[in-house]
Design a protein around this motif. Structure first.
Motif, short mmCIF file in Angstrom:
data_model
loop_
_atom_site.label_atom_id
_atom_site.label_comp_id
_atom_site.label_asym_id
_atom_site.label_seq_id
_atom_site.Cartn_x
_atom_site.Cartn_y
_atom_site.Cartn_z
N GLU A 65 0.83 -1.20 0.00
CA GLU A 65 0.00 0.00 0.00
C GLU A 65 0.87 1.26 0.00
O GLU A 65 0.55 2.24 -0.69
CB GLU A 65 -0.92 -0.01 1.22
N GLN A 66 1.97 1.25 0.76
CA GLN A 66 2.87 2.41 0.78
C GLN A 66 3.52 2.64 -0.58
O GLN A 66 3.67 3.78 -1.03
CB GLN A 66 3.96 2.22 1.85
N VAL A 79 7.61 7.14 6.13
CA VAL A 79 6.81 6.31 7.03
C VAL A 79 7.72 5.75 8.12
O VAL A 79 8.94 5.67 7.95
CB VAL A 79 6.12 5.14 6.29
N GLU A 80 7.14 5.37 9.25
CA GLU A 80 7.88 4.71 10.32
C GLU A 80 7.22 3.37 10.61
O GLU A 80 5.99 3.25 10.60
CB GLU A 80 7.92 5.57 11.58
N TYR A 81 8.04 2.35 10.89
CA TYR A 81 7.50 1.02 11.11
C TYR A 81 8.54 0.17 11.84
O TYR A 81 9.74 0.48 11.87
CB TYR A 81 7.15 0.35 9.77
N ALA A 82 8.06 -0.90 12.47
CA ALA A 82 8.94 -1.84 13.16
C ALA A 82 9.00 -3.14 12.37
O ALA A 82 8.01 -3.59 11.80
CB ALA A 82 8.43 -2.11 14.57
N LEU A 83 10.18 -3.75 12.35
CA LEU A 83 10.38 -5.00 11.61
C LEU A 83 11.50 -5.77 12.29
O LEU A 83 12.54 -5.20 12.62
CB LEU A 83 10.73 -4.70 10.15
N PRO A 97 20.76 -7.27 14.60
CA PRO A 97 20.09 -6.97 15.88
C PRO A 97 19.11 -8.06 16.27
O PRO A 97 18.38 -8.59 15.43
CB PRO A 97 19.37 -5.65 15.59
N GLU A 98 19.08 -8.39 17.56
CA GLU A 98 18.19 -9.43 18.05
C GLU A 98 16.75 -8.92 18.20
O GLU A 98 15.81 -9.66 17.96
CB GLU A 98 18.68 -9.96 19.41
N GLN A 99 16.60 -7.67 18.60
CA GLN A 99 15.28 -7.10 18.81
C GLN A 99 14.72 -6.53 17.51
O GLN A 99 15.44 -6.35 16.53
CB GLN A 99 15.34 -6.00 19.88
N ASP A 100 13.42 -6.22 17.54
CA ASP A 100 12.81 -5.54 16.39
C ASP A 100 13.51 -4.22 16.15
O ASP A 100 13.96 -3.54 17.08
CB ASP A 100 11.33 -5.28 16.65
N ILE A 101 13.63 -3.85 14.88
CA ILE A 101 14.24 -2.58 14.49
C ILE A 101 13.13 -1.61 14.11
O ILE A 101 12.20 -1.97 13.38
CB ILE A 101 15.18 -2.77 13.27
N TRP A 102 13.23 -0.38 14.59
CA TRP A 102 12.34 0.68 14.13
C TRP A 102 13.00 1.40 12.97
O TRP A 102 14.16 1.80 13.06
CB TRP A 102 12.02 1.65 15.26
N PHE A 103 12.27 1.50 11.87
CA PHE A 103 12.80 2.09 10.65
C PHE A 103 12.07 3.38 10.31
O PHE A 103 10.87 3.53 10.58
CB PHE A 103 12.62 1.14 9.46
N GLU A 104 12.80 4.29 9.69
CA GLU A 104 12.20 5.39 8.96
C GLU A 104 12.37 5.06 7.49
O GLU A 104 13.50 4.93 7.00
CB GLU A 104 12.89 6.71 9.28
N GLY A 105 11.28 4.89 6.80
CA GLY A 105 11.33 4.59 5.37
C GLY A 105 11.08 5.84 4.55
O GLY A 105 10.05 6.50 4.72
N ARG A 106 12.02 6.18 3.69
CA ARG A 106 11.86 7.32 2.78
C ARG A 106 11.65 6.74 1.38
O ARG A 106 12.54 6.09 0.83
CB ARG A 106 13.08 8.24 2.84
N ILE A 107 10.46 6.98 0.84
CA ILE A 107 10.03 6.31 -0.39
C ILE A 107 9.89 7.34 -1.50
O ILE A 107 9.13 8.32 -1.37
CB ILE A 107 8.69 5.58 -0.19
N GLN A 108 10.60 7.11 -2.58
CA GLN A 108 10.60 8.06 -3.71
C GLN A 108 10.23 7.30 -4.99
O GLN A 108 10.84 6.26 -5.29
CB GLN A 108 11.99 8.68 -3.88
N PRO A 109 9.24 7.78 -5.77
CA PRO A 109 8.90 7.09 -7.02
C PRO A 109 9.98 7.29 -8.07
O PRO A 109 10.61 8.35 -8.14
CB PRO A 109 7.59 7.76 -7.44
N LEU A 110 10.21 6.27 -8.87
CA LEU A 110 11.14 6.37 -10.00
C LEU A 110 10.38 6.85 -11.23
O LEU A 110 9.23 6.45 -11.45
CB LEU A 110 11.79 5.02 -10.27
N ASN A 126 17.66 2.89 10.23
CA ASN A 126 17.44 2.41 11.59
C ASN A 126 17.29 3.59 12.55
O ASN A 126 18.24 4.34 12.77
CB ASN A 126 18.61 1.51 12.02
N ILE A 127 16.09 3.76 13.14
CA ILE A 127 15.85 4.85 14.08
C ILE A 127 15.45 4.29 15.45
O ILE A 127 14.78 4.97 16.23
CB ILE A 127 14.76 5.82 13.56
N THR A 128 15.87 3.06 15.74
CA THR A 128 15.47 2.40 16.98
C THR A 128 15.87 3.22 18.20
O THR A 128 15.07 3.40 19.13
CB THR A 128 16.09 1.00 17.06
N GLU A 129 17.09 3.72 18.22
CA GLU A 129 17.56 4.49 19.38
C GLU A 129 16.70 5.74 19.56
O GLU A 129 16.30 6.07 20.69
CB GLU A 129 19.03 4.87 19.19
N ARG A 130 16.42 6.44 18.47
CA ARG A 130 15.59 7.63 18.56
C ARG A 130 14.18 7.29 19.02
O ARG A 130 13.59 7.98 19.86
CB ARG A 130 15.53 8.33 17.19
#
Length: 305
Positions: A65-66, A79-83, A97-110, A126-130
């Motif tokens: 969908e994104q 977008v932000e999401y955990a994976l 990393p053993e734990q889930d990672i929090w991501f910032e996804g920057r999506i650009q159309p080609l 990876n924005i897990t720390e933030r």
């Protein structure tokens, strides 16, 4: 020319964050960068697989969908999401990393199609720390520092949310407000530090009786409130009685250095169709004061009648 191309490929491979090329149908076309195992797992095996091949359906549908929304809007989206590695087939034993990672996804159309399909560039940072720091700050803003219960601000926010849900779905929602009887005597006799220990112990007792969805808040001083979603007035009154008995039967010897019991008085109310948040709180408050006037150590339920 060859040297420049080699340099370009080396630069792309050295990108600190993984960069995906994803097609509109959800196929992994390419993956570049993101090789530091302290922050990422090696996802190179994903190329030529589809999102639905390697992810649970709900996650795959969300990513798809994104991608499609980005292509339709033809603009950069974030977008932000955990994976976690456990979410992606083939990464279960991969280094990372053993734990889930929090991501910032920057999506650009080609602008040009890839293998006959529209596609996007998806940079995953990876924005897990933030994220964890923001979560800690949010908790600090919502929690009572002494007892670990939520604070009054959190209660009011939750009431607004549950009130809106009630107006829309009519899910029963109740509120309990209770007060420790004669608590001033505890502070006067044993000191405020001992009184703080009593409040903390009482909150732990309550949490053991409450459900995960219930919200225990320090309303002020020795006064507390419990927001009870999906709970009608009768059920809330029964729960209030259990809490009253649990607190009254506990011996605060550990906290005060000698055997001592404390009772509570409580008022309970439930949302009704003509309610406002203020009227819900007022009925619970009225019930509390009526309980105190009736000799304390009891629960009074107040309906909207």
């Amino acid at each position: 020319m060859k040297q420049n191309l080699e340099l370009l490929m080396e630069m792309l491979a050295a990108l600190p964050d993984p960069v995906f090329i994803l097609s509109e149908s959800g196929r992994y076309v390419a993956l570049i960068g993101g090789h530091d195992a302290r922050y990422y797992h090696d996802g190179s095996h994903l190329v030529n697989f589809s999102l639905h091949d390697v992810l649970p359906k709900e996650l795959a549908d969300w990513f798809l969908e994104q991608i499609r929304q980005t292509i339709e809007e033809n603009r950069l989206r974030t977008v932000e999401y955990a994976l976690g590695a456990h979410d992606v087939k083939g990464l279960e034993l991969a280094e990372g990393p053993e734990q889930d990672i929090w991501f910032e996804g920057r999506i650009q159309p080609l602008s040009n199609p890839v293998d006959g399909e529209r596609a996007v560039v998806w940079v995953a940072r990876n924005i897990t720390e933030r994220h964890n720091m923001q979560l800690q700050l949010k908790n600090l803003a919502e929690l009572d520092e002494l007892t670990g219960a939520y604070n009054r601000r959190k209660l009011m926010e939750a009431l607004e949310e549950k009130f809106a849900e009630f107006k829309r779905y009519h899910h029963p929602t109740s509120l309990m407000i209770f007060d420790l009887d004669h608590f001033k005597q505890v502070n006067d006799r044993f000191g405020h530090i001992a009184g703080d220990k009593v409040l903390t112990a009482m909150v732990k007792l309550c949490k053991k009786q409450l459900r995960q969805q219930d919200l225990l808040c320090r309303y002020g001083g020795e006064e507390f409130a419990v927001l009870l979603p999906n709970t009608d007035l009768e059920e809330a009154t029964q729960l209030a009685e259990r809490l009253r008995k649990t607190i009254g039967q506990y011996d605060y010897h550990k906290e005060l250095g000698q055997a001592y019991s404390i009772t509570v008085s409580a008022g309970v109310s439930a949302l009704c169709s003509k309610d406002k948040i203020e009227s819900l709180i007022k009925r619970a408050d009225d019930g509390l004061y009526q309980a105190k006037a009736s000799g304390r150590n009891c629960v009074i339920a107040k309906s909207d009648n």
